[in-house]
Design a protein around this motif. Structure first.
Motif, short mmCIF file in Angstrom:
data_model
loop_
_atom_site.label_atom_id
_atom_site.label_comp_id
_atom_site.label_asym_id
_atom_site.label_seq_id
_atom_site.Cartn_x
_atom_site.Cartn_y
_atom_site.Cartn_z
N TYR A 175 0.95 -1.09 -0.58
CA TYR A 175 0.03 0.15 -0.12
C TYR A 175 0.95 1.21 -0.17
N ARG A 176 0.51 2.08 -1.11
CA ARG A 176 1.34 3.64 -1.30
C ARG A 176 2.58 3.13 -0.93
N PRO A 177 3.41 2.76 -1.57
CA PRO A 177 5.03 2.31 -0.93
C PRO A 177 5.98 3.56 -1.39
N PHE A 178 5.32 4.50 -2.18
CA PHE A 178 6.24 5.61 -2.58
C PHE A 178 6.16 6.66 -1.50
N CYS A 179 4.51 6.33 -1.13
CA CYS A 179 4.28 6.93 -0.29
C CYS A 179 4.86 6.96 1.32
N LYS A 180 5.52 5.73 1.89
CA LYS A 180 6.26 5.47 3.03
C LYS A 180 7.77 5.15 2.89
#
Length: 290
Positions: free
Chosen positions: A195-200
């Protein structure tokens, strides 16, 4: 829907996508930054990316303190924190949609996940601020390192459309474009399973806004008298936050999924310390009183 609407609104310069038309909007709105990542070079972009604007100011030959963009980022951070990530980020929406593809999902072990979360702060400190500010070429100019060498949003919104719309650019494509395409593909593929790896792990703008989570005007609050400690809010959180214990965690994007999952409505948004209730919840409260 809010993320999609904002993405379309902030990239509504249709002429930029027409063959033979002007590739970029250059009107007065381009001097204004949008709250989230949005590539300046996107043919439809009506505003500037705050990360790109900050880098351009820091890497200029005649260095000037970036009063506007830094003040803008501070104001957004103090107002909403990472709520911008959860509500006004088109790349965040793309990652969420990819995650909905029915495949086995990957849960990163906490001992790996926790250190990786610091990567976005390193990207902010080194690629967005440090290198553009201190690295100089023989002419005394710096470079927007994050935009140039890493940002997958720029590749998706700017690089690919520009290459498709301009035949003259295709013969000039080299290792840099292939490198950034590889990063974009990695983000896309990993978003299917995480889930949302770039955001994390990578987003410098999310890292900046996270610094204001506990001090922003818009925050989250747990009603301890109503909470039953059932854990449903934590299970619903894609960012791996436990909202009933740390409702204003630096990793929370304030998307509201935990609030939807709470059976007793113990989680609330607060604005300047005052609770913000949805209309449906107000009706329930009035019904209970009657």
């Amino acid at each position: 829907m809010v993320q999609l609407g904002w993405g379309l609104l902030s990239n509504a310069y249709v002429q930029g996508f027409l063959p033979g038309g002007p590739n970029l909007y250059e009107g007065g709105l381009k001097r204004v930054c949008v709250p989230g990542l949005n590539c300046y070079s996107c043919p439809g972009a009506l505003g500037s990316c705050p990360v790109g604007a900050l880098q351009n100011a820091l890497s200029a030959r005649r260095l000037k303190f970036p009063f506007y963009v830094l003040g803008y980022l501070l104001a957004i951070g103090m107002l909403a924190g990472r709520l911008i990530c959860g509500w006004l980020c088109i790349f965040g929406l793309i990652q969420e949609l990819l995650y909905k593809i029915p495949t086995p999902k990957l849960k990163i072990p906490e001992k790996i996940d926790r250190p990786l979360r610091w990567l976005k702060y390193i990207v902010l400190a080194v690629l967005v601020i440090g290198l553009p500010l201190f690295w100089r070429d023989e002419f005394g100019s710096g470079a927007p390192f994050f935009c140039e060498y890493l940002c997958p949003v720029g590749t998706l919104q700017g690089g690919i459309p520009q290459v498709l719309l301009n035949d003259v650019l295709r013969p000039a494509l080299g290792w840099l474009f292939r490198w950034k395409m590889a990063i974009l593909v990695l983000c896309v593929l990993s978003s299917i399973f995480i889930y949302r790896p770039f955001c994390k792990y990578m987003c410098p703008l999310g890292a900046f806004y996270s610094l204001f989570q506990r001090a922003s005007i818009v925050r989250m609050k747990v009603d301890a008298t109503a909470c039953t400690d059932c854990g449903k809010c934590a299970k619903a959180c894609g960012m791996n936050v436990d909202p009933h214990r740390t409702p204003n965690s630096a990793e929370c994007i304030r998307c509201g999924e935990c609030m939807k999952a709470c059976p007793v409505h113990a989680l609330k948004y607060t604005v300047a310390g005052k609770e913000f209730r949805k209309r449906e919840e107000k009706k329930e409260k009035q019904y209970e009183r009657t």
